[in-house]
Design a protein around this motif. Structure first.
Motif, PDB file in Angstrom:
ATOM      1  N   HIS A   1       0.844  -1.191   0.000  1.00 19.34           N
ATOM      2  CA  HIS A   1       0.000   0.000   0.000  1.00 19.34           C
ATOM      3  C   HIS A   1       0.880   1.242   0.000  1.00 19.34           C
ATOM      4  CE1 HIS A   1       0.996  -0.166   4.259  1.00 19.34           C
ATOM      5  NE2 HIS A   1       0.411  -1.341   4.337  1.00 19.34           N
ATOM      6  N   MET A   2       0.272   2.387  -0.183  1.00 18.32           N
ATOM      7  CA  MET A   2       1.022   3.637  -0.284  1.00 18.32           C
ATOM      8  C   MET A   2       1.825   3.911   0.983  1.00 18.32           C
ATOM      9  SD  MET A   2      -1.982   6.022  -1.876  1.00 18.32           S
ATOM     10  CE  MET A   2      -2.937   5.508  -3.282  1.00 18.32           C
ATOM     11  N   SER A   3       2.990   4.534   0.787  1.00 14.45           N
ATOM     12  CA  SER A   3       3.865   4.968   1.888  1.00 14.45           C
ATOM     13  C   SER A   3       4.311   3.815   2.782  1.00 14.45           C
ATOM     14  CB  SER A   3       3.174   6.047   2.742  1.00 14.45           C
ATOM     15  OG  SER A   3       2.997   7.229   1.996  1.00 14.45           O
ATOM     16  N   SER A   4       4.457   2.647   2.189  1.00 16.69           N
ATOM     17  CA  SER A   4       4.875   1.461   2.941  1.00 16.69           C
ATOM     18  C   SER A   4       6.361   1.163   2.797  1.00 16.69           C
ATOM     19  CB  SER A   4       4.082   0.243   2.468  1.00 16.69           C
ATOM     20  OG  SER A   4       4.409  -0.041   1.115  1.00 16.69           O
ATOM     21  N   GLY A   5       7.076   1.978   2.011  1.00 17.84           N
ATOM     22  CA  GLY A   5       8.467   1.667   1.720  1.00 17.84           C
ATOM     23  C   GLY A   5       8.605   0.685   0.577  1.00 17.84           C
ATOM     24  N   SER A   6       7.524   0.493  -0.174  1.00 15.97           N
ATOM     25  CA  SER A   6       7.500  -0.554  -1.200  1.00 15.97           C
ATOM     26  C   SER A   6       8.342  -0.218  -2.420  1.00 15.97           C
ATOM     27  CB  SER A   6       6.062  -0.833  -1.636  1.00 15.97           C
ATOM     28  OG  SER A   6       5.459   0.336  -2.163  1.00 15.97           O
ATOM     29  N   THR A   7       8.618   1.063  -2.674  1.00 17.54           N
ATOM     30  CA  THR A   7       9.482   1.392  -3.806  1.00 17.54           C
ATOM     31  C   THR A   7      10.878   0.837  -3.557  1.00 17.54           C
ATOM     32  OG1 THR A   7       8.229   3.403  -4.279  1.00 17.54           O
ATOM     33  CG2 THR A   7      10.412   3.245  -5.235  1.00 17.54           C
ATOM     34  N   LEU A   8      11.358   1.016  -2.334  1.00 21.86           N
ATOM     35  CA  LEU A   8      12.669   0.477  -1.986  1.00 21.86           C
ATOM     36  C   LEU A   8      12.643  -1.046  -1.968  1.00 21.86           C
ATOM     37  CD1 LEU A   8      15.117   1.814   0.652  1.00 21.86           C
ATOM     38  CD2 LEU A   8      14.587  -0.614   0.625  1.00 21.86           C
ATOM     39  N   VAL A   9      11.639  -1.637  -1.337  1.00 16.68           N
ATOM     40  CA  VAL A   9      11.546  -3.101  -1.285  1.00 16.68           C
ATOM     41  C   VAL A   9      11.403  -3.665  -2.695  1.00 16.68           C
ATOM     42  CG1 VAL A   9      10.165  -5.054  -0.466  1.00 16.68           C
ATOM     43  CG2 VAL A   9      10.576  -3.095   1.041  1.00 16.68           C
ATOM     44  N   GLY A  10      10.633  -2.996  -3.533  1.00 16.01           N
ATOM     45  CA  GLY A  10      10.470  -3.448  -4.906  1.00 16.01           C
ATOM     46  C   GLY A  10      11.777  -3.480  -5.672  1.00 16.01           C
ATOM     47  N   ASN A  11      12.681  -2.576  -5.335  1.00 14.69           N
ATOM     48  CA  ASN A  11      13.948  -2.521  -6.045  1.00 14.69           C
ATOM     49  C   ASN A  11      14.874  -3.680  -5.717  1.00 14.69           C
ATOM     50  OD1 ASN A  11      13.425  -0.347  -7.649  1.00 14.69           O
ATOM     51  ND2 ASN A  11      14.275   1.159  -6.253  1.00 14.69           N
ATOM     52  N   ILE A  12      14.576  -4.419  -4.659  1.00 12.33           N
ATOM     53  CA  ILE A  12      15.304  -5.666  -4.414  1.00 12.33           C
ATOM     54  C   ILE A  12      15.142  -6.572  -5.632  1.00 12.33           C
ATOM     55  CG2 ILE A  12      15.354  -7.766  -3.007  1.00 12.33           C
ATOM     56  CD1 ILE A  12      14.485  -6.049  -0.625  1.00 12.33           C
TER      57      ILE A  12
ATOM     58  N   LEU B   1       0.462   6.066   7.995  1.00 13.25           N
ATOM     59  CA  LEU B   1      -0.514   7.150   8.074  1.00 13.25           C
ATOM     60  C   LEU B   1       0.151   8.496   8.295  1.00 13.25           C
ATOM     61  CD1 LEU B   1      -3.127   5.169  10.158  1.00 13.25           C
ATOM     62  CD2 LEU B   1      -3.445   5.975   7.807  1.00 13.25           C
ATOM     63  N   SER B   2       1.199   8.524   9.076  1.00 10.68           N
ATOM     64  CA  SER B   2       1.936   9.772   9.277  1.00 10.68           C
ATOM     65  C   SER B   2       2.499  10.276   7.958  1.00 10.68           C
ATOM     66  CB  SER B   2       3.065   9.548  10.286  1.00 10.68           C
ATOM     67  OG  SER B   2       3.789  10.745  10.497  1.00 10.68           O
ATOM     68  N   SER B   3       3.035   9.363   7.164  1.00 13.34           N
ATOM     69  CA  SER B   3       3.567   9.738   5.854  1.00 13.34           C
ATOM     70  C   SER B   3       2.462  10.182   4.905  1.00 13.34           C
ATOM     71  CB  SER B   3       4.330   8.552   5.253  1.00 13.34           C
ATOM     72  OG  SER B   3       4.763   8.833   3.943  1.00 13.34           O
TER      73      SER B   3
ATOM     74  N   HIS C   1      -0.931  14.290   1.816  1.00 14.12           N
ATOM     75  CA  HIS C   1      -2.355  14.593   1.642  1.00 14.12           C
ATOM     76  C   HIS C   1      -3.137  13.382   1.144  1.00 14.12           C
ATOM     77  CE1 HIS C   1      -0.516  18.787   0.604  1.00 14.12           C
ATOM     78  NE2 HIS C   1      -0.475  18.536   1.913  1.00 14.12           N
ATOM     79  N   PHE C   2      -2.657  12.181   1.471  1.00 14.06           N
ATOM     80  CA  PHE C   2      -3.293  10.947   1.018  1.00 14.06           C
ATOM     81  C   PHE C   2      -3.418  10.908  -0.507  1.00 14.06           C
ATOM     82  CE2 PHE C   2      -4.296  10.695   5.445  1.00 14.06           C
ATOM     83  CZ  PHE C   2      -4.445   9.349   5.713  1.00 14.06           C
ATOM     84  N   TYR C   3      -2.504  11.592  -1.175  1.00 13.39           N
ATOM     85  CA  TYR C   3      -2.502  11.671  -2.639  1.00 13.39           C
ATOM     86  C   TYR C   3      -3.846  12.149  -3.179  1.00 13.39           C
ATOM     87  CZ  TYR C   3       1.902   9.139  -2.357  1.00 13.39           C
ATOM     88  OH  TYR C   3       3.189   8.767  -2.062  1.00 13.39           O
ATOM     89  N   SER C   4      -4.511  12.967  -2.381  1.00 11.92           N
ATOM     90  CA  SER C   4      -5.814  13.491  -2.787  1.00 11.92           C
ATOM     91  C   SER C   4      -5.636  14.725  -3.656  1.00 11.92           C
ATOM     92  CB  SER C   4      -6.647  13.859  -1.551  1.00 11.92           C
ATOM     93  OG  SER C   4      -6.848  12.743  -0.729  1.00 11.92           O
ATOM     94  N   LEU C   5      -6.648  15.016  -4.456  1.00 13.56           N
ATOM     95  CA  LEU C   5      -6.652  16.211  -5.273  1.00 13.56           C
ATOM     96  C   LEU C   5      -7.362  17.332  -4.526  1.00 13.56           C
ATOM     97  CD1 LEU C   5      -7.557  14.608  -8.726  1.00 13.56           C
ATOM     98  CD2 LEU C   5      -5.282  15.122  -7.813  1.00 13.56           C
ATOM     99  N   GLU C   6      -7.162  18.552  -4.969  1.00 13.47           N
ATOM    100  CA  GLU C   6      -7.878  19.677  -4.383  1.00 13.47           C
ATOM    101  C   GLU C   6      -9.384  19.468  -4.583  1.00 13.47           C
ATOM    102  OE1 GLU C   6      -6.269  21.837  -2.751  1.00 13.47           O
ATOM    103  OE2 GLU C   6      -4.220  21.715  -3.476  1.00 13.47           O
ATOM    104  N   PRO C   7     -10.250  19.964  -3.686  1.00 10.83           N
ATOM    105  CA  PRO C   7      -9.930  20.657  -2.440  1.00 10.83           C
ATOM    106  C   PRO C   7      -9.736  19.725  -1.237  1.00 10.83           C
ATOM    107  CG  PRO C   7     -12.285  20.711  -2.778  1.00 10.83           C
ATOM    108  CD  PRO C   7     -11.710  19.957  -3.940  1.00 10.83           C
ATOM    109  N   THR C   8      -9.928  18.400  -1.436  1.00  7.72           N
ATOM    110  CA  THR C   8      -9.824  17.470  -0.312  1.00  7.72           C
ATOM    111  C   THR C   8      -8.465  17.552   0.353  1.00  7.72           C
ATOM    112  OG1 THR C   8     -11.362  15.980  -1.439  1.00  7.72           O
ATOM    113  CG2 THR C   8     -10.068  15.056   0.365  1.00  7.72           C
ATOM    114  N   ALA C   9      -7.416  17.732  -0.439  1.00  5.18           N
ATOM    115  CA  ALA C   9      -6.057  17.750   0.102  1.00  5.18           C
ATOM    116  C   ALA C   9      -5.878  18.838   1.154  1.00  5.18           C
ATOM    117  CB  ALA C   9      -5.053  17.951  -1.030  1.00  5.18           C
ATOM    118  N   ASN C  10      -6.644  19.928   1.026  1.00  4.69           N
ATOM    119  CA  ASN C  10      -6.466  21.064   1.934  1.00  4.69           C
ATOM    120  C   ASN C  10      -6.802  20.738   3.385  1.00  4.69           C
ATOM    121  OD1 ASN C  10      -5.687  22.675  -0.215  1.00  4.69           O
ATOM    122  ND2 ASN C  10      -7.766  23.399  -0.610  1.00  4.69           N
TER     123      ASN C  10
END
Length: 380
Positions: free
Chosen positions: A69-80, A219-221, A226-235
């Motif tokens: 899921h998002m912000s899980s560090g998966s980009t780095l893990v995926g690069n393994i 969740l902190s990340s 902004h949970f990758y939300s678009l305006e105006p939700t991100a605000n």
């Protein structure tokens, strides 16, 4: 020498023998624990492995699915996997397909939309898992221009074609596909992946690496993004202090994410002996990043991938050739990667940590994360 004088020596010998036996037994017990690695206790009383055992696979095309899921560090893990020359890596092929229907991945799709998405989801993954690339929209959906830099095999020197993709895929030993849990069809979840993976056993097989991270860190990340939300939700996530509307939406998103992971884990447990037993493992980001060299070696050994210089150097922080500026794509390991794994503990507001734990306590207990239950324990 009389019996009385022999007794102390005999007693010492017996005690020493017993102690040696205990040490040997405990050592063997630790080895067994590591090989089985039972961590998450299910509601029906057994545990999912968190370390790789003996491989038992068919000779059809192997597709490793990095489910995360998002912000899980998966980009780095995926690069393994991504950086290994024997791997055909596909970065988030469901992103475009899912966002065509609704850009808000935190919102469940209505039934008509979800039914259509389920069909397109299955068609796309089967086309990828067979190295076929026959479907009209596969390149457009799975390999958009923005995603190409995340696939290490793609030198981006020419437009991708069906022929070039088939050649690149078949030239490599396994395919690894990164999939976000929020992009699985609603209600079905990991069951939908299982259905695809079982659809044509004569052509391909799957292995799911379910990568999780401490929900508080995730969740902190996500708040900062902004949970990758678009305006105006991100605000609503940028206000200081966060508004009641923002708190409400944050809690809803937290519950949605953690419930989704928990439901997938429960399904795996319920169907363990049917299909998942030799095709599934759960891994924690914190354990991987804290002992990257050892974890990489174990993963490669299981999947029959040799250790190569590009990976050995990457683990040491030496970027692959031509990728010195590719920090954004996690092609470069930083000394900060380990420390940022628990950054939330020192930077997040205790009130928000409590909210995270309230929303995700059941999941945290099931996958082995300790609740702090108050700010006084946050940095211990």
């Amino acid at each position: 020498m009389n019996r009385a004088s022999q007794s102390p020596k005999a007693f010492v010998a017996i005690v020493t023998c017993v102690l040696v036996m205990i040490v040997v037994y405990m050592s063997q017990g630790n080895m067994m624990t590591r090989s089985r690695a039972p961590q998450r206790e299910s509601r029906n009383g057994f545990a999912i492995p968190t370390s790789l055992g003996k491989a038992n696979r068919t000779k059809t095309r192997l597709n490793v699915i990095l489910l995360t899921h998002m912000s899980s560090g998966s980009t780095l893990v995926g690069n393994i996997f991504n950086l290994h020359p024997d791997v055909f890596y596909i970065y988030e092929p469901l992103n475009t397909l899912r966002r065509e229907i609704d850009t808000n991945e935190w919102r469940a799709l209505p039934k008509p939309s979800n039914d259509a998405y389920r069909q397109d989801f299955s068609t796309l993954l089967r086309d990828l898992f067979t190295c076929g690339f026959d479907e009209e929209r596969t390149i457009e959906l799975a390999f958009p221009e923005w995603a190409r830099p995340f696939n290490a095999w793609d030198n981006r020197s020419a437009p991708l074609t069906k022929e070039s993709l088939r050649k690149a895929c078949n030239a490599r030993k396994i395919t690894v596909t990164k999939i976000m849990q929020t992009r699985l069809p609603s209600e079905g979840g990991i069951h939908e992946l299982e259905q695809v993976c079982r659809s044509d056993p004569s052509k391909f097989d799957c292995f799911i690496v379910h990568q999780v991270r401490d929900p508080r860190a995730v969740l902190s990340s996500l708040i900062s993004k902004h949970f990758y939300s678009l305006e105006p939700t991100a605000n609503v996530f940028t206000m200081t202090p966060m508004s009641p509307e923002g708190i409400k939406l944050l809690k809803e998103n937290a519950q949605m994410l953690c419930t989704l992971v928990l439901e997938n884990l429960d399904y795996v447990h319920a169907k363990w002996s049917n299909w998942f037993k030799s095709r599934y493992i759960i891994v924690r980001y914190e354990e991987i990043i804290s002992n990257l060299s050892k974890e990489v070696s174990g993963i490669y050994k299981y999947f029959g991938l040799p250790m190569v210089d590009i990976i050995s150097n990457w683990v040491k922080g030496i970027p692959p050739p031509g990728m010195k500026e590719a920090r954004y794509y996690a092609m470069v390991i930083s000394s900060n990667d380990t420390t940022t794994a628990e950054k939330w503990r020192f930077h997040e507001k205790p009130s928000l940590v409590s909210l995270f734990e309230e929303a995700c306590s059941t999941l945290m207990e099931n996958i082995g994360y300790i609740l702090v239950n108050g700010s006084e324990n946050l940095q211990n």
